[in-house]
Design an enzyme around this catalytic site. Structure first.
Site, PDB file in Angstrom:
ATOM      1  CG  HIS A  26      82.072  89.180 122.308  1.00 25.95           C
ATOM      2  ND1 HIS A  26      82.534  87.918 122.611  1.00 25.95           N
ATOM      3  CD2 HIS A  26      82.197  89.898 123.447  1.00 25.95           C
ATOM      4  CE1 HIS A  26      82.916  87.871 123.873  1.00 25.95           C
ATOM      5  NE2 HIS A  26      82.723  89.066 124.406  1.00 25.95           N
ATOM      6  CD  GLU A  93      79.753  90.314 126.668  1.00 25.24           C
ATOM      7  OE1 GLU A  93      79.769  90.667 127.864  1.00 25.24           O
ATOM      8  OE2 GLU A  93      80.716  89.728 126.124  1.00 25.24           O
ATOM      9  CG  HIS A 120      82.158 104.542 116.027  1.00 23.69           C
ATOM     10  ND1 HIS A 120      83.213 105.420 115.971  1.00 23.69           N
ATOM     11  CD2 HIS A 120      82.259 103.763 114.915  1.00 23.69           C
ATOM     12  CE1 HIS A 120      83.930 105.178 114.877  1.00 23.69           C
ATOM     13  NE2 HIS A 120      83.366 104.179 114.226  1.00 23.69           N
ATOM     14  CD  GLU A 166      81.826 104.870 110.784  1.00 23.90           C
ATOM     15  OE1 GLU A 166      82.305 105.415 109.780  1.00 23.90           O
ATOM     16  OE2 GLU A 166      82.526 104.284 111.634  1.00 23.90           O
TER      17      GLU A 166
END
Length: 178
Positions: A26, A93, A120, A166
């Protein structure tokens, strides 16, 4: 299919055996208001909360989200679901430090304003045009639409905390950076 990766200066020719089984699980973003962020990621991007962990002594909560596929079997037992959550790929997360939602003017640095750092996260979509229609329908704020700028066929939008997301359609990326 043979294992292939591009070779560049600094890249080890082979992954060390000791790293077998390592998986990127994550990435974490800090959020001001969990209700607002959970609504955004669950509605606009179809993500589901796999597990919420509260740390009362430290005054924060963690929300682990992912996009589930038909047939994914999520364990009902919380301990088993926690283990399962930390075994997945592509998890987001969201970290909520309690009380930030009540602080007027409070905002996290998005990483794109000076000084730059984090940039991003990215979602791949089956159809960029359909995704743009959906984002427009939901009033999502754009940083860049696919037809704008020198990098075509890529969109950037903002989440409720101003983090950039994105949006790409993999088939449109074939000749990017050539």
């Amino acid at each position: 299919m043979a294992l292939f990766t591009e070779q560049h200066p600094g890249v080890e020719p082979q992954a060390p055996q000791e790293t077998a089984g390592f998986t990127l699980n994550h990435s974490m973003l800090r959020i001001k208001d969990p209700e607002r962020s959970l609504r955004f990621y669950s509605h606009v991007f179809g993500m589901r909360v796999l597990r919420k962990l509260d740390f009362e002594e430290l005054n924060f909560s963690l929300y682990f989200l992912a996009h589930l596929e038909d047939g994914d079997e999520v364990p009902e037992c919380t301990a088993e679901r926690t283990v399962w959550t930390f075994s997945q790929r592509g998890v987001l997360e969201l970290t909520h430090n309690w009380g930030t939602e009540d602080q007027a003017g409070f905002a996290y640095h998005d990483g794109n304003a000076e000084p730059q750092g984090f940039g991003h996260i990215c979602f791949s979509v089956p159809s960029l045009n359909a995704a743009v229609d959906w984002l427009d329908e939901n009033g999502v704020e754009y940083v860049k639409r696919p037809e704008q700028g020198k990098l075509q066929n890529v969109a950037f939008v903002k989440d409720p905390d101003g983090y950039w997301i994105e949006i790409v359609e993999p088939t449109l990326m074939a000749n990017t950076g050539m």
